[in-house]
Structure formats: structure tokens, C-alpha cells
Design a protein around this motif. Structure first.
Motif, PDB file in Angstrom:
ATOM      1  N   THR A 109       0.852  -1.184   0.000  1.00 12.15           N
ATOM      2  CA  THR A 109       0.000   0.000   0.000  1.00 12.15           C
ATOM      3  C   THR A 109       0.889   1.236   0.000  1.00 12.15           C
ATOM      4  O   THR A 109       2.092   1.152   0.266  1.00 12.15           O
ATOM      5  N   VAL A 110       0.300   2.397  -0.319  1.00 10.34           N
ATOM      6  CA  VAL A 110       1.081   3.615  -0.516  1.00 10.34           C
ATOM      7  C   VAL A 110       0.499   4.764   0.291  1.00 10.34           C
ATOM      8  O   VAL A 110      -0.713   5.008   0.271  1.00 10.34           O
ATOM      9  N   LEU A 111       1.375   5.473   0.995  1.00  8.47           N
ATOM     10  CA  LEU A 111       1.073   6.759   1.625  1.00  8.47           C
ATOM     11  C   LEU A 111       1.842   7.825   0.865  1.00  8.47           C
ATOM     12  O   LEU A 111       3.072   7.765   0.776  1.00  8.47           O
ATOM     13  N   LEU A 112       1.139   8.794   0.301  1.00  6.26           N
ATOM     14  CA  LEU A 112       1.770   9.836  -0.502  1.00  6.26           C
ATOM     15  C   LEU A 112       1.885  11.138   0.275  1.00  6.26           C
ATOM     16  O   LEU A 112       0.886  11.661   0.768  1.00  6.26           O
ATOM     17  N   SER A 113       3.102  11.660   0.364  1.00  2.76           N
ATOM     18  CA  SER A 113       3.329  13.022   0.856  1.00  2.76           C
ATOM     19  C   SER A 113       3.876  13.817  -0.318  1.00  2.76           C
ATOM     20  O   SER A 113       5.028  13.642  -0.724  1.00  2.76           O
TER      21      SER A 113
ATOM     22  N   THR B 195      -0.662  20.462  -4.110  1.00  2.00           N
ATOM     23  CA  THR B 195      -1.585  19.712  -3.258  1.00  2.00           C
ATOM     24  C   THR B 195      -2.854  19.333  -4.012  1.00  2.00           C
ATOM     25  O   THR B 195      -3.438  18.268  -3.775  1.00  2.00           O
ATOM     26  N   GLY B 196      -3.295  20.181  -4.934  1.00  2.00           N
ATOM     27  CA  GLY B 196      -4.455  19.835  -5.746  1.00  2.00           C
ATOM     28  C   GLY B 196      -4.206  18.585  -6.570  1.00  2.00           C
ATOM     29  O   GLY B 196      -5.084  17.723  -6.701  1.00  2.00           O
ATOM     30  N   CYS B 197      -3.007  18.459  -7.126  1.00  5.55           N
ATOM     31  CA  CYS B 197      -2.649  17.250  -7.865  1.00  5.55           C
ATOM     32  C   CYS B 197      -2.631  16.037  -6.935  1.00  5.55           C
ATOM     33  O   CYS B 197      -3.102  14.955  -7.303  1.00  5.55           O
ATOM     34  N   ALA B 198      -2.115  16.215  -5.726  1.00  6.92           N
ATOM     35  CA  ALA B 198      -2.031  15.106  -4.774  1.00  6.92           C
ATOM     36  C   ALA B 198      -3.402  14.557  -4.425  1.00  6.92           C
ATOM     37  O   ALA B 198      -3.627  13.339  -4.432  1.00  6.92           O
ATOM     38  N   THR B 199      -4.334  15.447  -4.107  1.00 10.28           N
ATOM     39  CA  THR B 199      -5.674  14.982  -3.742  1.00 10.28           C
ATOM     40  C   THR B 199      -6.403  14.413  -4.961  1.00 10.28           C
ATOM     41  O   THR B 199      -7.199  13.479  -4.830  1.00 10.28           O
TER      42      THR B 199
ATOM     43  N   ILE C 184      -1.413  12.123   2.344  1.00 10.40           N
ATOM     44  CA  ILE C 184      -1.328  12.735   3.672  1.00 10.40           C
ATOM     45  C   ILE C 184      -0.744  14.138   3.524  1.00 10.40           C
ATOM     46  O   ILE C 184       0.218  14.349   2.791  1.00 10.40           O
ATOM     47  N   LEU C 185      -1.347  15.089   4.197  1.00  5.96           N
ATOM     48  CA  LEU C 185      -0.917  16.489   4.147  1.00  5.96           C
ATOM     49  C   LEU C 185      -0.300  16.836   5.488  1.00  5.96           C
ATOM     50  O   LEU C 185      -1.004  17.142   6.461  1.00  5.96           O
ATOM     51  N   VAL C 186       1.028  16.763   5.562  1.00  2.86           N
ATOM     52  CA  VAL C 186       1.727  16.925   6.843  1.00  2.86           C
ATOM     53  C   VAL C 186       2.986  17.757   6.657  1.00  2.86           C
ATOM     54  O   VAL C 186       3.488  17.934   5.543  1.00  2.86           O
ATOM     55  N   ASP C 187       3.531  18.257   7.783  1.00  3.70           N
ATOM     56  CA  ASP C 187       4.789  18.995   7.743  1.00  3.70           C
ATOM     57  C   ASP C 187       5.962  18.025   7.842  1.00  3.70           C
ATOM     58  O   ASP C 187       5.785  16.809   8.000  1.00  3.70           O
ATOM     59  N   ASP C 188       7.185  18.572   7.756  1.00  2.51           N
ATOM     60  CA  ASP C 188       8.372  17.718   7.726  1.00  2.51           C
ATOM     61  C   ASP C 188       8.553  16.915   9.007  1.00  2.51           C
ATOM     62  O   ASP C 188       8.966  15.751   8.970  1.00  2.51           O
ATOM     63  N   ASP C 189       8.249  17.520  10.171  1.00  2.42           N
ATOM     64  CA  ASP C 189       8.409  16.803  11.434  1.00  2.42           C
ATOM     65  C   ASP C 189       7.498  15.583  11.478  1.00  2.42           C
ATOM     66  O   ASP C 189       7.921  14.482  11.874  1.00  2.42           O
TER      67      ASP C 189
END
Length: 460
Positions: free
Chosen positions: A149-153, A159-163, A182-187
Motif C-alpha cells: 500500500t502507498v502513503l503519498l506526501s 496539493t491539488g494534484c495530490a488529492t 497525507i498532508l503533513v509537515d516535515d516533522d
């Protein structure tokens, strides 16, 4: 997260980052889905990957327009990107089972010995903005077909392309949790990499980002593929087909607005043909149409972000101050949006940004060398090793030089490109591991040795 149109400098959309609770839910869902997804027959997984191609083809114009709006890719190149994404999905829909079939290896006449390729689990894919659909799907298609399975950051400015990519896979019939944006920061991203439920990671991006990801995956002993920067040499020998080299060279430098890791960046030309190549190449660069990327006649659109334009301008200015000469261009364009002139620099000092750094924009650096040996030495005198090309009418000579160039891919009389049937990746600071072809689908599998002996043992 706010996306900005680089052509107009106007906001497009604002997105909320996922909080810790949502991120935990997505990671757990990906891990849970892996259990059932990996057990599905590979023929079913292949069929779903093929379905991605169908959805892409049905909505090509919409997806291309979205890319152009978010990162400034000329619209015809955006359409070509969607078509290439369809191609890679069709490729793995056809060949995944072949690439992953067990390999029988004879060891003993009474033992059955083989190597099997088994999925690992959830993969974190950290992807860049410059090819916002292609970079994702060239990873996702083989990874999903293999049973992971894949989690994409994805990069924030696309972000529009990602969603949208997540919706594409849902429309193709993939179950919830097989592919998640997933929409997250670097940390938070590094927390995901370290999470025990995440089996591996892949990143396409800068050397700095690659080192950060490799540090975290290394500390947690997880497999990684890194595709990082490049400063690809374009070597023009004394018997090169100059007219075509000039034409293709300009294309190789400014494709995707000059924002490609495998773009030709250092043009290394043997002195016997230097002036002729230089003059022809400058003419080609000056003939390019810079403007609105939604116009099919546009060759070069904007730089993707304001900060990237500032960086490119600083690199060029510092190179000029160090002694380089601009044969054409050299400045940002005074108009709405983030535009930079197609630029050709000569007399480039080796220690200037144009001589040793990666310039991400339509800026070419020319270098004159005495002969083939000096050309090869200069081509290899870089921290990077992604792609390289050599130009000559002597094909045996070209093939020999290609083997001497330190890069993950070397092309003779052709611009560097990725192809679903060929492994793609770099060496040195351009990263490690391979995408595409059989090598790519096997990167995130357990290459398991299976040995079966009869109950009464093996004869001595």
C-alpha cells in the motif's frame, strides 16, 4: 497549505494539514489494508492498475490543466505527462506478474529451491512538484501491483494534484487505504518514516531532503530508494551531428521550464566545433516562446514558485559576477508571474553556481574542452550522477564514451529520459535504487529464498 498559480501569482486553493489524529488513522488504515491487499491475486491488482490508465485517459484535459495551473508546466507537456502516466500503468498491468514470478534455481536434485518476491507493507512516497502526476504514478503503479500500500506526501505547491491522484485511484476501483494522500509537515513526515507500521520509503527531491530521509530510514533499518538532483552533462564531440544536437540540446535544457533533474545542464563541447555549436544553440534558445503555459504555442512557462525564481536569479547573478558571460538572457522577466529568460552562459568558472550547482530553470552552461578525454573528465567532475548524453556520428565511439560517463543512464544522440521498460535512477549524490522496469517493482519486495527438502532429507 496554499497553492499559488505561478503564471499569475494568485492563490488557487487552501488546504488544511492533517492533524495527529487523522494521520494516525491513515497510517493504521494503510497497514490494515495491506493485509487484505497483499493477499489479493496479482491478476486482480494488475487489473486495477490498468484501470488507472483508463481514468487518466478519460480526464486527460482536466488533469493537464490542473498541473499547468499549479506549477506552470506548458499545457502540451502536461498532456504528454498524463499520457506517460497511462503508459506506465498499462505497462505494469501487463507485466507485473511476469516480473514477480518465482525464480526456480537448481541447487540439489531432490530439493526445490526458488526466490520469491513478496510485498513488504505500507510504503511512504515523498514526491516533488515538477512532474506531479508522473513521479507519483511511476512509483505507485509497480508498488501497488506488487501488493504494497502507498502513503503519498506530495509537495505543498501541488496539493491539488495530490488529492486528485487519490481520487483517480478511487475511481479506478482501489479500496480505501490502498493509496492515501497525507498532508503533513516535515516533522510529522519523519515520524511516519520511523513508524513501525511503515515498511519502506522512497523520495524524489533534493540532496538535502534525501539525506534527511536516508538518516531516518537508516536509523530504523528500512529500505529506501532516493532519486535526487542532477547536473547532467551534454557532451558534444568533434564529429557530432551539430544541427540536431543544437535543436535537441535546447529542448533538453528547457523541457518542463528547465525544471527537471535529468535536464541537460552542462554543455561540454570539443573546441573544434565549439563556435558552430554555440551559435546554433543560442539561436535555438532565442527562438523559444516564453509565456502563458495554457497557450499551446508556449515553449517555456514560469518557474514553479517565487522562492525558486529568487534562487535561480541569485545563482545566475553570482555566476556572472564570478566571470561568466550571458550570451542570451540572464534575467527574470518583468511581467506578472515567475518568469526567467532562456539563458546561455559561457566562460563559466568551475566553482561558480552555474559550474557546480544544479540550476533549476531554463539556464544552460557552456564549457569548451580540447578533446574527448577532457570532455569525459569534466562530465564526471560533479557530485551528481543521474543522466548524461554524448553526441557523435560514430556510434561505436558514442557507446564507448557512454560507458565512461558516471551516471545512472547514458544516452547517445538522444536527450536523457525515463522509460517504463528501462530502470531509472542515479549514483553519487543523485541517489540510489531504481524505479521502473523489473528493477523498480522489485525494490520494495522481500526477495525471499525458499528451500524445500523431502522429509527424509537429501542424499549425500
Amino acid at each position: 497549505m496554499q497553492t499559488i498559480n505561478p503564471t499569475t501569482d494568485e492563490p488557487i486553493e487552501t488546504y488544511d494539514e492533517h492533524d495527529d489524529e487523522a494521520l494516525e488513522r491513515f497510517v493504521q488504515r494503510s497497514a490494515d489494508r495491506f493485509e487484505s491487499w497483499s493477499e489479493r491475486p496479482i491478476t486482480e491488482r494488475q487489473a486495477l492498475v490498468g484501470g488507472i490508465a483508463d481514468v487518466l485517459c478519460e480526464n486527460e484535459d482536466d488533469y493537464a490543466a490542473l498541473m499547468t495551473r499549479e506549477m506552470g508546466k506548458p499545457i502540451e507537456q502536461a498532456r504528454a505527462e498524463i499520457e506517460k502516466c497511462s503508459w506506465v500503468c498499462e505497462f505494469y498491468a501487463e507485466h507485473a506478474a511476469q516480473f514477480l514470478q518465482d525464480e526456480r534455481i537448481g541447487v540439489h536434485p531432490r530439493a526445490k529451491t526458488k526466490v520469491s518476491y513478496e510485498p513488504l507493507g505500507p510504503l511512504l512516497a515523498v514526491m516533488p512538484w515538477n512532474y506531479p502526476f508522473w513521479q507519483v504514478l511511476r512509483v505507485a503503479a509497480p508498488t501497488l501491483a506488487a501488493g504494497n500500500t502507498v502513503l503519498l506526501s506530495h509537495a505543498r505547491n501541488v496539493t491539488g494534484c495530490a488529492t486528485t491522484i487519490e481520487r483517480v485511484l478511487a475511481d479506478a476501483g482501489f479500496p480505501d487505504g490502498a493509496f492515501t494522500t497525507i498532508l503533513v509537515d516535515d516533522d510529522s513526515l519523519h515520524d511516519v518514516i520511523a513508524d513501525d507500521r511503515v515498511a519502506a520509503a522512497t523520495l524524489t527531491g533534493s540532496v538535502r531532503a534525501g539525506r534527511a530521509v536516508a538518516e531516518t530510514t537508516g536509523a530504523n533499518l528500512k529500505p529506501t530508494v532516493l532519486e535526487l538532483g542532477g547536473s547532467d552533462p551534454f557532451v558534444v564531440l568533434d564529429d557530432a551531428p551539430l544541427e540536431r544536437a543544437c535543436e535537441v540540446g535546447a529542448q533538453a535544457r528547457v523541457n518542463n521550464n528547465g525544471q527537471a533533474c535529468i535536464a541537460a545542464k552542462r554543455f561540454i563541447v570539443v573546441e573544434d566545433v565549439y563556435e558552430e555549436f554555440r551559435d546554433g544553440f543560442v539561436r535555438e534558445m532565442e527562438s523559444l516562446t516564453v509565456g502563458d503555459p495554457t497557450d499551446p504555442d508556449t515553449d517555456v512557462g514560469p518557474i514553479a514558485r517565487a522562492d525558486l525564481l529568487d534562487t535561480l536569479e541569485t545563482q545566475v547573478t553570482e555566476s556572472l559576477d564570478a566571470g561568466a558571460t550571458a550570451l542570451t538572457g540572464g534575467e527574470r522577466i518583468n511581467r506578472e508571474g515567475y518568469f526567467f529568460e532562456p539563458t546561455v552562459l559561457e566562460d563559466v568558472p568551475a566553482d561558480s553556481p552555474a559550474g557546480c550547482d544544479e540550476l533549476f530553470g531554463p539556464v544552460a552552461s557552456l564549457f569548451v574542452v580540447e578533446d574527448e578525454d577532457e570532455a569525459i573528465a569534466l562530465a564526471n567532475d560533479t557530485e551528481f550522477g543521474l543522466g548524461a548524453s554524448v553526441w557523435t556520428t560514430d556510434l561505436e565511439r558514442g557507446e564507448r564514451v557512454a560507458h565512461e560517463l558516471e551516471a545512472g543512464a547514458a544516452f547517445v544522440n538522444e536527450l536523457v529520459q525515463s522509460h517504463p521498460k528501462l530502470p531509472f535512477g542515479g549514483i553519487k549524490n543523485s541517489g540510489y535504487g531504481r524505479e521502473l522496469a523489473a528493477d523498480g517493482i522489485r525494490e520494495f519486495t522481500n526477495k525471499k529464498t525458499v528451500w524445500v527438502s523431502p522429509a527424509d532429507g537429501l542424499d549425500e
